[in-house]
Design an enzyme around this catalytic site. Structure first.
Site, mmCIF file in Angstrom:
data_model
loop_
_atom_site.group_PDB
_atom_site.id
_atom_site.type_symbol
_atom_site.label_atom_id
_atom_site.label_comp_id
_atom_site.label_asym_id
_atom_site.label_seq_id
_atom_site.Cartn_x
_atom_site.Cartn_y
_atom_site.Cartn_z
ATOM 1 N N CYS A 74 -16.349 1.704 0.536
ATOM 2 C CA CYS A 74 -15.166 0.875 0.844
ATOM 3 C C CYS A 74 -14.764 0.972 2.304
ATOM 4 C CB CYS A 74 -14.005 1.277 -0.053
ATOM 5 S SG CYS A 74 -13.598 3.028 0.079
ATOM 6 N N GLN A 103 -10.117 -4.024 -3.335
ATOM 7 C CA GLN A 103 -11.413 -3.485 -2.918
ATOM 8 C C GLN A 103 -12.470 -3.799 -3.973
ATOM 9 O OE1 GLN A 103 -12.110 -1.672 0.058
ATOM 10 N NE2 GLN A 103 -14.157 -2.206 -0.626
ATOM 11 N N ASP A 128 -17.265 7.141 -1.741
ATOM 12 C CA ASP A 128 -16.005 7.034 -0.989
ATOM 13 C C ASP A 128 -15.715 8.417 -0.421
ATOM 14 O OD1 ASP A 128 -13.545 6.234 0.029
ATOM 15 O OD2 ASP A 128 -12.536 6.153 -1.919
ATOM 16 N N HIS A 180 -7.293 0.632 -6.420
ATOM 17 C CA HIS A 180 -7.505 -0.196 -5.223
ATOM 18 C C HIS A 180 -8.188 -1.493 -5.676
ATOM 19 C CE1 HIS A 180 -7.807 -1.331 -1.187
ATOM 20 N NE2 HIS A 180 -8.639 -0.435 -0.690
ATOM 21 N N ARG A 223 0.884 -1.180 0.000
ATOM 22 C CA ARG A 223 0.000 0.000 0.000
ATOM 23 C C ARG A 223 0.914 1.220 0.000
ATOM 24 N NH1 ARG A 223 -5.261 1.455 3.574
ATOM 25 N NH2 ARG A 223 -6.081 0.100 1.955
ATOM 26 N N ARG A 237 -13.467 -8.590 1.632
ATOM 27 C CA ARG A 237 -12.045 -8.341 1.381
ATOM 28 C C ARG A 237 -11.258 -9.604 1.723
ATOM 29 N NH1 ARG A 237 -9.965 -3.199 1.549
ATOM 30 N NH2 ARG A 237 -8.069 -4.273 0.951
HETATM 31 N N1 CP Z 1 -11.226 -0.184 2.470
HETATM 32 C C1 CP Z 1 -9.963 -0.210 2.902
HETATM 33 O O1 CP Z 1 -9.012 -0.431 2.161
HETATM 34 O O2 CP Z 1 -9.819 0.022 4.255
HETATM 35 P P1 CP Z 1 -8.453 0.291 5.014
HETATM 36 O O3 CP Z 1 -7.902 1.596 4.494
HETATM 37 O O4 CP Z 1 -8.815 0.372 6.473
HETATM 38 O O5 CP Z 1 -7.504 -0.827 4.740
HETATM 39 N N1 NVA Z 2 -9.971 6.584 -1.589
HETATM 40 C C1 NVA Z 2 -9.592 6.193 -0.245
HETATM 41 C C2 NVA Z 2 -9.818 4.727 -0.045
HETATM 42 C C3 NVA Z 2 -9.514 4.220 1.338
HETATM 43 C C4 NVA Z 2 -9.708 2.747 1.468
HETATM 44 C C5 NVA Z 2 -8.138 6.557 -0.002
HETATM 45 O O1 NVA Z 2 -7.322 6.357 -0.893
HETATM 46 O O2 NVA Z 2 -7.844 7.068 1.088
#
Ligand code: CP
Ligand code: NVA
Length: 307
Positions: free
Chosen positions: A263, A131, A223, A128, A101, A291
């Site tokens: 998400c 997701q 989101d 993502h 990430r 997930r």
């Molecule tokens: N939806 C998601 O990726 O959640 P986190 O940022 O908590 O991992």
């Molecule tokens: N769009 C959000 C998703 C978090 C799971 C971000 O990137 O922070």
């Protein structure tokens, strides 16, 4: 399948459905897979915070008989202490897969290109994909099929929106995306999805008006307005996105029985009201659960032998 999972568009239509089918099987018969990744280790690189992603990858590896090692932002300092390629050449000597990430998508691409072991994208600024797999698994469970559905996405044309578009192109799901001017999804991703989605019946409209987008929708997705790394734009975005809040009144304009998706984490009262988030139409915790199952399927395919 390719060595890595960096984007839903890495999957063919066949592979996309295979992952969802395997996820459903793993969900139904978890004990059958409890030794499937015995002795395997996943390195988890996090340069941003997480609840769901960290828990589901770590719990997923444990339930498959393997282990996961968490590397925090301060541990690795990607690109500052050493290059993504050097990190890859170290990790591949000790582990069987890498989950990352990070911010720039190019870092995940660089890591994957250098590593001999599979690399899984657990969120970049651009995409993502894990997701979106969990979300389409949830839609499949709730609605039966995917190809006759319309998914409305309201708000920021961000990483989650991009991966949903990629998944919809594979599934043949119609989409409508409503964003403020300047916050549309990447034109390149939209165009490519249109081309690649021709065979599945995919279509996507990018519009301004949230009511137009949700009209006839089977699912309404939103989101956060400011993603991780965009904290300094929070106030400006709150002003620009005010009419993109998902409210009960907006949900009422969707198809009867439409589900609400997010998400998570959600900002109650910002992109969605607490009323909608807590309503019977909300499937957000099913998405969070899925997930786990979707990522177990991906890890089984990339890191193990699947039945
Ligand atoms: N939806 C998601 O990726 O959640 P986190 O940022 O908590 O991992
Ligand atoms: N769009 C959000 C998703 C978090 C799971 C971000 O990137 O922070």
């Amino acid at each position: 399948m390719t060595k890595d999972f960096l984007a839903v568009s890495d999957l063919s239509v066949y592979e996309f459905h295979r992952v969802l089918d395997l996820a459903l099987e793993v969900k139904a018969k978890p004990r059958r897979y409890r030794n499937a990744l015995e002795g395997k280790v996943l390195a988890m690189i996090f340069e941003k915070p997480s609840l769901r992603t960290r828990m589901t990858f770590e719990v997923g590896m444990l339930q498959l008989g393997g282990e996961a090692v968490y590397l925090s932002p301060s541990d690795i300092q990607m690109g500052k202490r050493e290059t993504p390629a050097d990190i890859a050449h170290n990790l591949e000597r000790w582990t069987d897969g890498i989950m990352i990430r990070t911010f720039a998508h190019s870092i995940a691409v660089e890591l994957a290109a250098a590593a001999r072991i599979p690399v899984i994208n657990a969120l970049t600024d651009l995409l993502h994909p894990c997701q979106a797999l969990a979300d389409f698994l949830t839609l499949k469970e709730k609605k039966g099929g995917l190809s006759a559905l319309k998914l409305a996405y309201i708000g920021d044309g961000n990483n989650v929106c991009h991966s949903l578009i990629n998944a919809a192109a594979r599934a043949g799901t119609r989409m409508a995306v409503a964003t403020p001017k300047g916050y549309e999804p990447s034109a390149e991703i939209v165009e490519r999805a249109r081309e690649e989605g021709r065979e599945t019946g995919f279509a996507v409209d990018v519009v301004r008006d949230p009511a137009e987008a949700v009209s006839g929708a089977d699912a309404v997705y939103t989101d956060v307005w400011a993603s991780m790394g965009q904290e300094s734009e929070k106030q400006k975005r709150a002003r620009l996105f005010a009419r993109y809040r998902v409210t009960a009144a907006l949900m009422a304009k969707a198809k009867p029985g439409a589900v609400f998706m997010h998400c998570l984490p959600a900002h109650r009262g910002e992109e969605v009201t607490a009323e909608v988030l807590d309503s019977p139409a909300s499937v957000v915790f099913d998405q969070a659960e899925n997930r786990l199952h979707a990522q177990k399927a991906i890890m089984l395919i990339l890191m193990g032998k699947t039945k």
